[in-house]
Design a protein around this motif. Sequence first.
Motif, short mmCIF file in Angstrom:
data_model
loop_
_atom_site.label_atom_id
_atom_site.label_comp_id
_atom_site.label_asym_id
_atom_site.label_seq_id
_atom_site.Cartn_x
_atom_site.Cartn_y
_atom_site.Cartn_z
N HIS A 110 0.83 -1.21 0.00
CA HIS A 110 0.00 0.00 0.00
C HIS A 110 0.86 1.25 0.00
CE1 HIS A 110 -3.34 2.68 0.80
NE2 HIS A 110 -2.66 3.18 1.83
N SER A 111 1.84 1.33 0.90
CA SER A 111 2.67 2.53 0.99
C SER A 111 3.52 2.72 -0.27
CB SER A 111 3.56 2.47 2.22
OG SER A 111 4.44 1.36 2.17
N LEU A 112 4.00 1.63 -0.84
CA LEU A 112 4.84 1.76 -2.03
C LEU A 112 4.03 2.06 -3.29
CD1 LEU A 112 7.54 -0.94 -1.30
CD2 LEU A 112 7.83 1.53 -1.36
N ARG A 113 2.77 1.65 -3.31
CA ARG A 113 1.90 2.08 -4.41
C ARG A 113 1.75 3.61 -4.37
NH1 ARG A 113 -1.92 -2.36 -2.71
NH2 ARG A 113 -1.57 -4.11 -4.15
N GLU A 114 1.52 4.14 -3.18
CA GLU A 114 1.40 5.60 -3.04
C GLU A 114 2.69 6.29 -3.45
OE1 GLU A 114 0.22 6.32 0.96
OE2 GLU A 114 -1.92 5.96 0.55
N GLU A 115 3.82 5.71 -3.05
CA GLU A 115 5.11 6.30 -3.37
C GLU A 115 5.36 6.29 -4.88
OE1 GLU A 115 9.65 5.13 -2.28
OE2 GLU A 115 8.25 5.32 -0.61
N LEU A 116 5.01 5.19 -5.53
CA LEU A 116 5.20 5.10 -6.98
C LEU A 116 4.33 6.13 -7.70
CD1 LEU A 116 6.37 3.80 -9.49
CD2 LEU A 116 4.64 2.00 -9.31
N ALA A 117 3.09 6.29 -7.25
CA ALA A 117 2.21 7.29 -7.86
C ALA A 117 2.79 8.69 -7.72
CB ALA A 117 0.82 7.21 -7.21
N GLN A 118 3.35 8.99 -6.55
CA GLN A 118 3.96 10.31 -6.33
C GLN A 118 5.18 10.52 -7.21
OE1 GLN A 118 4.72 10.32 -2.13
NE2 GLN A 118 2.55 10.47 -1.57
N VAL A 119 6.00 9.47 -7.34
CA VAL A 119 7.21 9.56 -8.16
C VAL A 119 6.84 9.81 -9.62
CG1 VAL A 119 9.10 8.20 -9.13
CG2 VAL A 119 8.70 8.20 -6.66
N ARG A 120 5.86 9.06 -10.12
CA ARG A 120 5.47 9.24 -11.51
C ARG A 120 4.94 10.64 -11.76
NH1 ARG A 120 2.76 10.38 -15.18
NH2 ARG A 120 1.21 11.20 -13.73
N SER A 121 4.14 11.13 -10.83
CA SER A 121 3.59 12.48 -10.95
C SER A 121 4.69 13.53 -10.87
CB SER A 121 2.54 12.71 -9.87
OG SER A 121 2.03 14.01 -9.94
N GLN A 122 5.63 13.34 -9.94
CA GLN A 122 6.71 14.30 -9.75
C GLN A 122 7.59 14.42 -10.98
OE1 GLN A 122 9.29 13.33 -6.44
NE2 GLN A 122 10.92 14.69 -7.13
N TRP A 123 7.92 13.28 -11.60
CA TRP A 123 8.82 13.28 -12.75
C TRP A 123 8.08 13.47 -14.06
CZ3 TRP A 123 14.17 13.02 -12.47
CH2 TRP A 123 14.69 12.84 -11.18
N GLY A 124 6.74 13.38 -14.04
CA GLY A 124 5.95 13.65 -15.24
C GLY A 124 6.19 12.68 -16.37
N ILE A 125 6.44 11.41 -16.02
CA ILE A 125 6.74 10.40 -17.04
C ILE A 125 5.58 9.41 -17.09
CG2 ILE A 125 8.33 8.56 -17.72
CD1 ILE A 125 10.50 10.01 -16.18
N PRO A 126 5.04 9.10 -18.27
CA PRO A 126 4.00 8.07 -18.35
C PRO A 126 4.55 6.71 -17.95
CG PRO A 126 4.74 8.70 -20.55
CD PRO A 126 5.36 9.67 -19.59
N ALA A 127 3.68 5.87 -17.41
CA ALA A 127 4.10 4.55 -16.94
C ALA A 127 3.20 3.47 -17.51
CB ALA A 127 4.07 4.50 -15.41
N LEU A 128 3.81 2.33 -17.80
CA LEU A 128 3.12 1.15 -18.29
C LEU A 128 3.46 0.02 -17.33
CD1 LEU A 128 1.40 0.57 -20.88
CD2 LEU A 128 3.47 -0.38 -21.88
N MET A 129 2.45 -0.50 -16.61
CA MET A 129 2.69 -1.46 -15.53
C MET A 129 2.01 -2.79 -15.83
SD MET A 129 1.37 -1.21 -11.54
CE MET A 129 -0.35 -1.11 -12.07
#
Length: 254
Positions: free
Chosen positions: A174-193
């Motif tokens: 749960h915490s790392l999902r939130e962290e990943l979402a923040q990282v993607r938003s911060q760096w502005g890079i699209p993600a494919l998971m």
Amino acid sequence: MIDIDIQLTVADTRRRFDLAVRFATDAPFVALYGPSGAGKSLTLQAIAGLLRPTWGHIRLNGRTLFDATSFVPAAQRRVGYLPQNYALFPHLSVQENIAFGLKTWRKRSLSPPEMAHIQTLMDSFGLAALAHSRPATLSGGQQQRVALARALACQPQVLLLDEPFAALHPSLRHSLREELAQVRSQWGIPALMITHDVEDVLALADVAFVFDAGQVVQEINLQDATARSLARVEMGGVAHTPLQTKLRQMLLNQ
């Protein structure tokens, strides 16, 4: 915009698997969802340049990475690839692992701007105090952060995440999902998971493409829980996926 329309076949003496995948989206976070063996990892490897399709095209933000006349090598694709097991080098420190993709056999040292970029990544992921530690001394969450920082070090145009939480204890996810979402938003890079976990999709994705037997059979919009069929061939049993069912239940419970 990610635009994928590919076919490829992998086979050995016992088994043949045909992949025929087509989808396109400009959503910032995309999930490839489905059971193991459905073709998700093959698709990600083709996008990363680790496999060459036999037909079709791969386009990223208008740039063609593969078609009938061209094949851009993996090192030139500007994609950040996070494999399921993180693939950290055990003999390298955290800092050396993150910087690895910026070096070649001709270029053994980093420039001052590159060193500053690596330091920024370590600071952003809370890894500065672990810069000289080896992967074996890190927790699963710390290893994931190192692998993600390494994927971002080359300033990619897209992040490719292969089951990013599969190796983690459920209590960390749960915490790392939130962290990943923040990282993607911060760096502005699209993600494919890639994932087969509904909770990953619900927590992170804007759109999900549902895989079944080597095809993308549905596109599900996580914003309004709508779905549309994308199957090339009519296939039984794809009218309602577990993901779509859970989305409907969530909406009904609101």
